[in-house]
Each structure stands twice: as C-alpha cells, then as structure tokens.
Design an enzyme around this catalytic site. Sequence first.
Site: not given
Length: 611
Positions: A202, A338, A454, A505
Amino acid sequence: MMQRQFRVGRIRARHLLLAAVALLALFYLAAPHGAPPESVRLERLMNEPRHGAARTKILSSSAKRLVSNSSFDWSKVDFKYPAPTPLRQLPAGRPISLPPVQHTFARESPAEAKLREERRQKVKALFQKNWASYRKYAWMKDALQPLSAGYKEQFSGWAATLVDALDTLWIMGMRDEFDEAVEAVAGIDFGRSSSASVNMFEVNIRYLGGLLAAYDLSGREVLLTKATELGDLLYAGYNTKNRMPVDFIDFEGAKNGRGLLVESSVVSASPGTLSMEMTHLSQVTGDPKYYDAVSRVMDVFAKGQAWTKIPGIWPIYVSMRTEDVTAGSFFSIAGSADSLYEYIPKMHALLGGLEPKYEEMSKAFLETANSTFFFRPMLPSEENLLMIGTASVNDNGTVNLDPESEHLGCFVGGVYGLAGRLFRRPDWVEDIGAKLTHGCIYAYRSMPTGMMPERYNMVPCASRESCAWDEQLFDEEKKKRPEWAPHLPKGFTTAKDPRYILRPEAIESVFVLYRITGRREYQEAAWDMFEAVSNGTATEYANAAVLDVTKGEYPLPQEDYMESFWLAETLKYFYLALSPPDLISLDDYVLNTEAHPFRRPKAARMPHGPL
C-alpha cells in the site's frame, strides 16, 4: 556527498531542458493551430513560476525552497543483510522503438468538444467538492469519512489521500491546491508512523507512486526528496536473509538494521507489485539499488512461471521466504493477484523494452489467462462479452473454472489493450481486451443503480463462438446458488458482495480502450458510469461506498468509507476519459496500479531527466 551533488546537478539540468522543450512546443504548436494542446497549456499553467500572483494567499512551493521534515534518515541504516555486489544496473542502451499505443485521433467538431468539456467539468467539480471536504475535515489525515465528516488513519498516518491525489490536482489544473499540497508533503515525517508496521504494497503504490508521478509532472524537487526518503524506508523491507521483501515492515525494528523475517506466505500481488515504483525511483535518481532489489524479486517469478500447476500464471499464495511461487492450487487474475499481472507489460514499457524477461513473462501469462479465467456469459441478449473467473487445480491436475467475477478484475481489459499494442497483437485488443471491458460495462448497466457489484456470478457458455439463451439452464444454475435473489437482473445467479466501494478498475479499462481504439462508445460508457456513480454515492460532504447496488431504492444505503483511490484513480480516470487525448498520453506515460503516471523513456527523442 559528491554523488548527491551530481544528482542535484542532473536534476537542475533536467529542469532547464524541460523548460526549453516546453517553450519550443509552445512556439511550434500554438501559432499555426490557435490554442496550444491541452498538455502544453497545462504544463505552462502548473509549472511556470508565478510572479506577483495577488489572487492567492498560498505561497507557490515552486517559488520557495521547501525543506523536508523527517526525524529519521532511512538511508543511513546499516543492514545486516546488504545487497550482493555489484548492484544490478538499469538496462543499458537507448530504448527500442516500441509501437505507438494511442489511436491517432481526428480533430473534434465544435459540438463534440463542447459536450465533452461540459461533462469533464462536472467530473472536476465533483473532485473539487471532495477535495474541499478533505481539506476542511481531514487535512493531513489518511482518509475522509464522507458521512460523518470525520477521518481515519489507515496507512501510517502520512496523509494518504493528500499524497495519492497530488497528480490528480496537477492534471485537473488546480494550481493553488497543488502548491499547498506540495508544501504540506514537505512536512510529512517518514521517521514516525501511526502504526507499528508498514504495509509495503500500500505504501509503495499510493505514497511512493504518488510522489514520483507528481515529481514527473511538476519537477518540484521536494517531491523527489520525499520519494527518495520513502524509497529508502521501503528498501529497508529487503533487509532479509535472502533479500526478498517482507509484506509488513516492523517500523521500529527496521531502524536498527538487524534484519527482518520474511512471512511464510503472502498473496502474490504483494511482492509482485513493487517493481514499477522502485524501478522508476532508480531512473529519476540514478541510484541502482532500488531497481536491484525488485529485479531479484521478479527473477523469482520469472523462474517459476513455467513450473506452476497452470504453467504461465502463478498461484494466489506464494512464499518469498522459501522463494516458492509454484506450489499453490488456487489461481486468480483479480483480487490478491491483479497488479502482479498488470505490472509485467508495464515494466516492459517503463524500461523501454530493454529487459527481455518482461516481454517473455507478459506473453506467457496473457495466453494462459485467456484460456484459464475468461468465459462468455449466457445472456438474454446473447451479447458477445467476456467475464473473468477464478480457477483451481485438483489432485489429478484438472483445472476447474469458478465463474465468480470481481470488480477488481476489470483492469484486465486495459492490460490486454496495452499489451496488444506493445507486442503487436491486435487480437488481444479486439478479441480479448474490448470484450472484457464490455463485460464490465454490461455489469454496470445491468444493475438498476448503474453500478457494478463487488462480486457476482453468471452462467458460463460452453463456447465463446455462440451462446443461445437457455431459460431452463439458467433456472437450474440459479437454484444451485443460495445467494440468488429474485430482484437480480436475468443472467446473474448471485451478487455475492453487492457493494460498490468507489473502485476504479472498470473506468480504468474504459479509459485505456478509448485511448487505444478512439471509439466514442467508450467515452459514452464513461459518462454513463460517472452519472450513476456520482449520483448513487453522493453525500453532503463527498462520496461514500454503497452497500447494495442491486436495488434501485434511493437514497441508497451507504457506508462511512472513502478510500484515497477515489480521488487518485476513479475520478482521475473519469476526467482523463473525457479529456483531449494528449493529456497523459499513453505513448508518453505508463500508469501504476494507483493511476500514477510515470514518464516513459523514448527512443526517438531526448529522454526525460536521467531516464
């Protein structure tokens, strides 16, 4: 000392070069065609020194020397496990001539330009509302709480939203706000943390990525200073016996240099998404140590790629402690994996095509992912789309598809589009990238709120070539799913997680496919998505996550939650999808997984700074 003086000298020379290039561009482009292109106009607005600007009380950070405020020098830590010498250097040589990524756009008609600009300004106005609330209620905190006007600290208390949104401020031409934010960044103390441990992933994508991109765009030296401080902090996460990174840095323990213990198992995206930022830090500073560290990590993935249970792709869980990236049986290209996949073709672009392993790794995973994860869903309209599932391998080696799709997977369409251009594979653009992107657009448009859940399930077709709607089969499949509900649109057998949490995304791939193909259908899709999202997530102060997008009962139930990626990614991608295509051209920049643009080296022109 000499090395630092050399680096500063190169940075100053870079600024002189940039100024000269900008002046030449203005002279060449503005005179014969009227107004200069958007990118040139914005460069002048945001980066030229301001003299006598009476309309603002904010002192431009470009007009004064800002001093970093950090209580600890991470570059002075004496590592128990130093990197092997000699350090790996960035690939040498002039970047190869990679194929152009962006479509060659025709000039807009006045009516088209007017409509597009009206829409773009609405995106900017929403960002401005969010930014004003962050500044008023959560300044220098990690995240604004959009329902209560409170704040929360998520990532060490280093003002995540502020740093993450720096380049969005620049791209939207918000000069006063950008200058104020840069001045605030100088005061962030990377020697102290509000949490005992620091998440490498992060901090890398949000903070380091944000600082590097804002530096690339603005040339503000304090941003490079802070990026280097943070890079040195993250570099301490490689002070391990085998030089593999930890997932979480013991903040105080890392300061003594005695060494850290690598976790036994992590999701593959965590170590696999460190490469772009550390590589670019080496590019702009000239210090190879950051590239050396991540290059060794990516070697582990490269060596194991052909030896997994589905050769070409990696399992969700890997071990950096044992350097085992092959043993797992569960596979995904969405959540937990991802950005590992996203970064491989982007590293090819960022390194100017000079490191062969990234082309080899890209082609291998793109072929395997296509045959493993993607399926045509059975739809009443019989549209030819692709959705993204997950896969597992049983004891006898059989690969099983699980047709559960995630919003997190919607980035994949853009990756196939980008890779299709870089590697001259038009089939990846149209047959895969476009169909995956339209699959996510379909999921948005199918819901009564216009927002995608989601996570959800659909019925896979037996073939991608043809797929007639079969009502009986659909009834049988939905009965197998305890999560099915009568209000779900036909074709969806579940909405396992019905939330929309401001994710970027889908609009990311819509933006990329628009820039690659030039087709206005993607701009229209972007606008439809923006209207739905801005309406459904609106609060008095900003925008909030929605708890259920499958029921159009307004006002929608919301959560007091707004991550920094809403300003860093989602609204930035909406804005760029509605901007002139020269603004953050994909031929000039490659964007990290947090939508931070890093300047690409070029074969045909003088490179940007040390690149």
